[in-house]
Every structure is written in structure tokens, then in C-alpha cells.
Design a protein around this motif. Structure first.
Motif, PDB file in Angstrom:
ATOM      1  N   PRO A 154     -87.889   8.221 -23.474  1.00 25.49           N
ATOM      2  CA  PRO A 154     -87.087   9.432 -23.705  1.00 25.49           C
ATOM      3  C   PRO A 154     -85.598   9.114 -23.755  1.00 25.49           C
ATOM      4  CG  PRO A 154     -88.430   9.638 -21.693  1.00 25.49           C
ATOM      5  CD  PRO A 154     -88.655   8.268 -22.237  1.00 25.49           C
ATOM      6  N   GLY A 155     -84.923   9.700 -24.715  1.00 27.91           N
ATOM      7  CA  GLY A 155     -83.497   9.400 -24.832  1.00 27.91           C
ATOM      8  C   GLY A 155     -82.732  10.421 -25.641  1.00 27.91           C
ATOM      9  N   GLY A 156     -83.358  11.533 -25.942  1.00 24.88           N
ATOM     10  CA  GLY A 156     -82.646  12.589 -26.648  1.00 24.88           C
ATOM     11  C   GLY A 156     -82.731  12.483 -28.154  1.00 24.88           C
ATOM     12  N   GLY A 157     -83.343  11.413 -28.648  1.00 23.27           N
ATOM     13  CA  GLY A 157     -83.518  11.301 -30.094  1.00 23.27           C
ATOM     14  C   GLY A 157     -82.298  10.726 -30.785  1.00 23.27           C
ATOM     15  N   ASP A 158     -82.544   9.992 -31.860  1.00 24.66           N
ATOM     16  CA  ASP A 158     -81.456   9.431 -32.644  1.00 24.66           C
ATOM     17  C   ASP A 158     -81.010  10.486 -33.644  1.00 24.66           C
ATOM     18  OD1 ASP A 158     -79.697   8.064 -34.156  1.00 24.66           O
ATOM     19  OD2 ASP A 158     -80.988   6.317 -34.504  1.00 24.66           O
ATOM     20  N   LYS A 159     -79.907  11.140 -33.352  1.00 23.46           N
ATOM     21  CA  LYS A 159     -79.446  12.216 -34.233  1.00 23.46           C
ATOM     22  C   LYS A 159     -78.433  11.700 -35.254  1.00 23.46           C
ATOM     23  CE  LYS A 159     -80.125  15.858 -30.817  1.00 23.46           C
ATOM     24  NZ  LYS A 159     -80.080  15.165 -29.522  1.00 23.46           N
ATOM     25  N   GLY A 160     -78.305  10.385 -35.342  1.00 18.72           N
ATOM     26  CA  GLY A 160     -77.347   9.827 -36.282  1.00 18.72           C
ATOM     27  C   GLY A 160     -75.917  10.104 -35.855  1.00 18.72           C
ATOM     28  N   ASP A 161     -75.713  10.364 -34.570  1.00 15.88           N
ATOM     29  CA  ASP A 161     -74.362  10.685 -34.087  1.00 15.88           C
ATOM     30  C   ASP A 161     -73.630   9.438 -33.593  1.00 15.88           C
ATOM     31  OD1 ASP A 161     -75.807  10.069 -31.843  1.00 15.88           O
ATOM     32  OD2 ASP A 161     -75.606  12.025 -30.884  1.00 15.88           O
ATOM     33  N   GLY A 162     -74.234   8.286 -33.814  1.00 15.94           N
ATOM     34  CA  GLY A 162     -73.562   7.045 -33.426  1.00 15.94           C
ATOM     35  C   GLY A 162     -73.678   6.731 -31.948  1.00 15.94           C
ATOM     36  N   LYS A 163     -74.323   7.622 -31.181  1.00 21.93           N
ATOM     37  CA  LYS A 163     -74.439   7.405 -29.730  1.00 21.93           C
ATOM     38  C   LYS A 163     -75.639   6.527 -29.388  1.00 21.93           C
ATOM     39  CE  LYS A 163     -72.170  11.666 -28.399  1.00 21.93           C
ATOM     40  NZ  LYS A 163     -72.440  13.072 -28.107  1.00 21.93           N
ATOM     41  N   HIS A 164     -76.492   6.288 -30.390  1.00 19.12           N
ATOM     42  CA  HIS A 164     -77.668   5.468 -30.128  1.00 19.12           C
ATOM     43  C   HIS A 164     -77.647   4.233 -31.004  1.00 19.12           C
ATOM     44  CE1 HIS A 164     -79.511   8.636 -27.759  1.00 19.12           C
ATOM     45  NE2 HIS A 164     -79.157   9.488 -28.698  1.00 19.12           N
ATOM     46  N   ASP A 165     -78.091   3.128 -30.447  1.00 17.74           N
ATOM     47  CA  ASP A 165     -78.309   1.938 -31.242  1.00 17.74           C
ATOM     48  C   ASP A 165     -79.526   2.212 -32.111  1.00 17.74           C
ATOM     49  OD1 ASP A 165     -79.008  -0.473 -32.279  1.00 17.74           O
ATOM     50  OD2 ASP A 165     -78.745  -1.596 -30.413  1.00 17.74           O
ATOM     51  N   ALA A 166     -79.337   2.157 -33.432  1.00 18.20           N
ATOM     52  CA  ALA A 166     -80.429   2.513 -34.347  1.00 18.20           C
ATOM     53  C   ALA A 166     -81.651   1.631 -34.133  1.00 18.20           C
ATOM     54  CB  ALA A 166     -79.949   2.412 -35.786  1.00 18.20           C
ATOM     55  N   LYS A 167     -81.430   0.425 -33.584  1.00 16.47           N
ATOM     56  CA  LYS A 167     -82.555  -0.487 -33.394  1.00 16.47           C
ATOM     57  C   LYS A 167     -83.383  -0.117 -32.162  1.00 16.47           C
ATOM     58  CE  LYS A 167     -79.648  -3.856 -34.686  1.00 16.47           C
ATOM     59  NZ  LYS A 167     -78.870  -4.967 -34.199  1.00 16.47           N
ATOM     60  N   VAL A 168     -82.758   0.606 -31.243  1.00 16.90           N
ATOM     61  CA  VAL A 168     -83.484   1.028 -30.048  1.00 16.90           C
ATOM     62  C   VAL A 168     -84.144   2.371 -30.339  1.00 16.90           C
ATOM     63  CG1 VAL A 168     -83.299   1.669 -27.619  1.00 16.90           C
ATOM     64  CG2 VAL A 168     -81.867  -0.161 -28.544  1.00 16.90           C
ATOM     65  N   GLU A 169     -85.460   2.392 -30.302  1.00 17.91           N
ATOM     66  CA  GLU A 169     -86.148   3.636 -30.629  1.00 17.91           C
ATOM     67  C   GLU A 169     -86.127   4.563 -29.426  1.00 17.91           C
ATOM     68  OE1 GLU A 169     -89.883   2.400 -32.222  1.00 17.91           O
ATOM     69  OE2 GLU A 169     -88.945   1.958 -34.151  1.00 17.91           O
ATOM     70  N   VAL A 170     -85.813   5.808 -29.688  1.00 14.76           N
ATOM     71  CA  VAL A 170     -85.707   6.761 -28.590  1.00 14.76           C
ATOM     72  C   VAL A 170     -86.632   7.948 -28.824  1.00 14.76           C
ATOM     73  CG1 VAL A 170     -83.438   6.218 -27.650  1.00 14.76           C
ATOM     74  CG2 VAL A 170     -83.609   7.585 -29.717  1.00 14.76           C
ATOM     75  N   GLY A 171     -87.212   8.448 -27.735  1.00 12.65           N
ATOM     76  CA  GLY A 171     -88.117   9.571 -27.830  1.00 12.65           C
ATOM     77  C   GLY A 171     -87.401  10.894 -27.628  1.00 12.65           C
ATOM     78  N   GLY A 172     -88.019  11.934 -28.121  1.00 15.17           N
ATOM     79  CA  GLY A 172     -87.497  13.279 -27.919  1.00 15.17           C
ATOM     80  C   GLY A 172     -86.525  13.704 -28.986  1.00 15.17           C
ATOM     81  N   GLY A 173     -85.805  14.779 -28.714  1.00 15.75           N
ATOM     82  CA  GLY A 173     -84.849  15.294 -29.692  1.00 15.75           C
ATOM     83  C   GLY A 173     -85.524  16.008 -30.840  1.00 15.75           C
ATOM     84  N   GLU A 174     -84.907  15.885 -32.007  1.00 16.61           N
ATOM     85  CA  GLU A 174     -85.404  16.619 -33.169  1.00 16.61           C
ATOM     86  C   GLU A 174     -85.667  15.679 -34.336  1.00 16.61           C
ATOM     87  OE1 GLU A 174     -82.416  19.539 -33.966  1.00 16.61           O
ATOM     88  OE2 GLU A 174     -83.121  20.857 -32.349  1.00 16.61           O
ATOM     89  N   PRO A 175     -86.525  16.110 -35.236  1.00 16.16           N
ATOM     90  CA  PRO A 175     -86.787  15.268 -36.410  1.00 16.16           C
ATOM     91  C   PRO A 175     -85.539  15.165 -37.290  1.00 16.16           C
ATOM     92  CG  PRO A 175     -88.362  17.099 -36.251  1.00 16.16           C
ATOM     93  CD  PRO A 175     -87.275  17.367 -35.274  1.00 16.16           C
ATOM     94  N   PRO A 176     -85.319  14.021 -37.926  1.00 16.05           N
ATOM     95  CA  PRO A 176     -84.185  13.884 -38.828  1.00 16.05           C
ATOM     96  C   PRO A 176     -84.442  14.569 -40.178  1.00 16.05           C
ATOM     97  CG  PRO A 176     -85.436  11.832 -38.764  1.00 16.05           C
ATOM     98  CD  PRO A 176     -86.093  12.768 -37.787  1.00 16.05           C
ATOM     99  N   PHE A 177     -83.406  14.733 -40.964  1.00 20.20           N
ATOM    100  CA  PHE A 177     -83.504  15.208 -42.338  1.00 20.20           C
ATOM    101  C   PHE A 177     -84.296  14.183 -43.142  1.00 20.20           C
ATOM    102  CE2 PHE A 177     -81.969  15.048 -46.688  1.00 20.20           C
ATOM    103  CZ  PHE A 177     -81.957  16.368 -47.064  1.00 20.20           C
ATOM    104  N   PRO A 178     -85.135  14.503 -44.099  1.00 17.79           N
ATOM    105  CA  PRO A 178     -85.478  15.851 -44.557  1.00 17.79           C
ATOM    106  C   PRO A 178     -86.734  16.411 -43.874  1.00 17.79           C
ATOM    107  CG  PRO A 178     -86.360  14.264 -46.117  1.00 17.79           C
ATOM    108  CD  PRO A 178     -85.727  13.472 -44.985  1.00 17.79           C
ATOM    109  N   LEU A 179     -87.299  15.645 -42.924  1.00 19.87           N
ATOM    110  CA  LEU A 179     -88.515  16.129 -42.248  1.00 19.87           C
ATOM    111  C   LEU A 179     -88.248  17.459 -41.545  1.00 19.87           C
ATOM    112  CD1 LEU A 179     -91.411  15.872 -41.199  1.00 19.87           C
ATOM    113  CD2 LEU A 179     -90.572  14.310 -39.431  1.00 19.87           C
ATOM    114  N   MET A 180     -87.075  17.561 -40.903  1.00 15.64           N
ATOM    115  CA  MET A 180     -86.734  18.796 -40.188  1.00 15.64           C
ATOM    116  C   MET A 180     -86.751  20.004 -41.131  1.00 15.64           C
ATOM    117  SD  MET A 180     -86.015  20.222 -37.388  1.00 15.64           S
ATOM    118  CE  MET A 180     -84.835  20.715 -36.152  1.00 15.64           C
TER     119      MET A 180
END
Ligand code: MN3
Length: 290
Positions: A154-180
Motif C-alpha cells: 500500500p502506498g496511495g497509488g502512483d498518481k503521476g505526481d512525481g512523489k513515487h518512484d515509477a519503478k516501485v509499484e504501489v498499491g491503492g489509490g486510483e486507476p490512471p488515465f484512460p482506465l479511470m
């Protein structure tokens, strides 16, 4: 000597075995009717089941054996949604049993030359003698291999906000575009009352007995469904009661949650959202839309 079969030969062999097994049982002295090879039913698996983005689903192509895949995280990484003990028993014992039993059922079968996800797509054409064993055990193997990869710490999801290392997969949050956008279009909303999460949870909690809840991509759209036991939408609607390309799956067998949640399956589903690996789901969605 090792006999190498190409894909077409594997399919023809499986079809022949299936047709032979489907013949009515006669008294020993009477041979069954001869079916010329060109009249044999052809069960053609697609080149890809669209699960490509998940990578290896637990198959050793050289040895033609199913293998238990390593978890992409530690047993305790999904806590508090899923406890470490449940993860350990679920992976090391339950999943391993499906792998072992799948290999036993596939011993000597040309189907062993196919990836497990492709076996599911052509299960209806598998020899009747082993079809139910493959349904339960190759089904169980693919379902669990998918399940592990569709979750992350769990980590709040990679929202593309630069707060997550894209290589580290994180659980939770919301689906990215265009799935959302596709989810909102199909189900009204993602997390609001009666939206996608509620509809998915309803499929998970209303599945009587053991089974899975699924989000599938089909006909360029999305749908929620559930299957019994270890059935997978890749098996098709006739067998699984649900069809499409699975992009998210939730195990609702009691072994998946009973240690921590006891009989409260709904609570398990609610906290499970915190470990869903939406970037992986989005990759499966993109592959299915191609
Ligand atoms: Mn399970």
C-alpha cells in the motif's frame, strides 16, 4: 529423444485426444468410428491471452512445467489489508498445490507445451479425461499468478505526481488515465456510492461459496462478473459463466481471508482496495484494448 512439437501440432493433437475421449463408450470388441483428421474439431488458442503485461505467469517453457512464481513482495508487505500468515499459507501451500496438481494432470499431454493462460482459452477442447483437473488446477494456477501481480504494498497509488518512484509499484489509490475514464463511463463513478467499487464488491460478496470477482475488458468496454471455484473468464462464458480479458481479479475463497476476517468477507474486500496495483491493471486494460 525429445520430440519437439510446433503450436499447430499441439493443437491438432489436443483436438484428436479430445475427440477420441468424447466418443461414446462401447463394448470392448467394437472399435469406435474412425474420424478423419480433417473432420476433427479445431480448437485454436489465440497467440496471446492479453495477459502479456503480467510477464511470466509461472511456466517453464523449456521443461514444459508449471512453476510456482515468486511473490513480487514480502509476505507481510500487504498488511494490514492481508496478513503475512495468510499470504504465506495462500502462496506456499494453496497455490503450490494447484501447480503440482496441474503438472500431474498435464503429464504426457501435448497441452503441456502451452502457456497456462493459453490452456485456459482452449479448455473446452481439452481431453475430457483431464479437463476438470485442468479447469481446477491450471485455473487455480493462473488465477493466483495474476492475483499476486495485481497487488502491491500500500502506498496511495502512483498518481503521476512525481512523489513515487515509477519503478516501485504501489498499491491503492486510483486507476490512471484512460482506465479511470472508462470505469467512470461504464459504472458511473469509481468510488462514489453504487459506483465501480460498490458494484465490484457486490460481485465479490454475492458469489456463493468459493470463487473470484473480476473486472474484464470485452467488446472494447468493461464488465464486472464473478466465477465459481477456480474458473477464469479466459475459459469463456459457456464454462465460466463470464467472458472477456480479465484485468483485475479478487480471490474470495475463505482461504484468502478467513484467518484475519473470519466470516466477514465484505471487510476483506473493503480493505483490499488499498493493495490493488492499478498501474498493472491499466497495463492489462491497454493490452486488452489493442
Ligand atoms: Mn486462493
Amino acid at each position: 529423444m525429445t520430440i519437439q512439437l510446433n503450436r499447430r501440432e499441439v493443437i491438432a493433437l489436443a483436438a484428436a485426444a479430445s475427440a477420441a475421449a468424447a466418443l461414446p463408450r462401447m463394448s470392448v470388441a467394437q472399435p469406435g468410428p474412425y474420424i478423419p483428421p480433417e473432420k476433427l474439431p479445431v480448437f485454436e488458442p489465440p497467440e496471446d491471452s492479453k495477459l502479456g503485461p503480467l510477464g511470466d505467469l509461472g511456466y517453464d517453457a523449456e521443461k514444459k512445467l508449471m512453476v510456482l512464481p515468486k511473490l513480487p513482495y514480502a509476505f507481510g508487505d500487504l498488511e494490514p489489508s492481508i496478513d503475512a500468515e495468510t499470504m504465506e499459507i495462500h502462496h506456499d501451500r494453496h497455490h503450490k498445490a494447484y501447480v503440482d496438481n496441474a503438472n500431474k494432470a498435464l503429464e504426457g499431454s501435448p497441452l503441456a507445451a502451452l502457456r497456462p493462460d493459453l490452456i485456459l482459452t482452449m479448455l473446452a477442447g481439452a481431453p475430457t479425461k483431464i479437463r476438470e483437473k485442468l479447469r481446477n488446477n491450471v485455473g487455480g494456477h493462473v488465477n493466483h499468478s495474476m492475483f499476486w501481480k495485481l497487488m502491491a504494498k500500500p502506498g496511495g497509488g502512483d498518481k503521476g505526481d512525481g512523489k513515487h518512484d515509477a519503478k516501485v509499484e504501489v498499491g491503492g489509490g486510483e486507476p490512471p488515465f484512460p482506465l479511470m475514464e472508462a470505469i467512470k463511463l461504464t459504472f458511473g463513478s469509481f468510488g462514489a456510492k453504487d459506483g465501480f467499487k460498490d458494484q465490484f464488491a457486490a460481485a465479490a460478496t454475492s458469489r456463493f461459496g468459493s470463487g473470484w470477482a473480476w473486472l474484464v475488458a470485452r467488446d472494447k468496454g468493461l464488465a464486472i462478473c464473478s466465477t465459481a471455484n477456480q474458473d477464469n473468464p479466459l475459459m469463456g462464458s459457456e464454462m465460466a459463466g463470464c467472458t472477456g480479458s480479465p484485468i483485475l481479479g479478487l480471490d474470495v475463497w475463505e482461504h484468502a481471508y478467513y484467518l484475519k476476517y473470519r466470516n466477514k468477507r465484505a471487510d476483506y474486500v473493503t480493505t483490499w482496495w488499498n493493495v490493488v496495483n492499478w498501474s498493472k491493471v491499466a497495463q492489462l486494460y491497454a493490452a486488452a484494448m489493442k
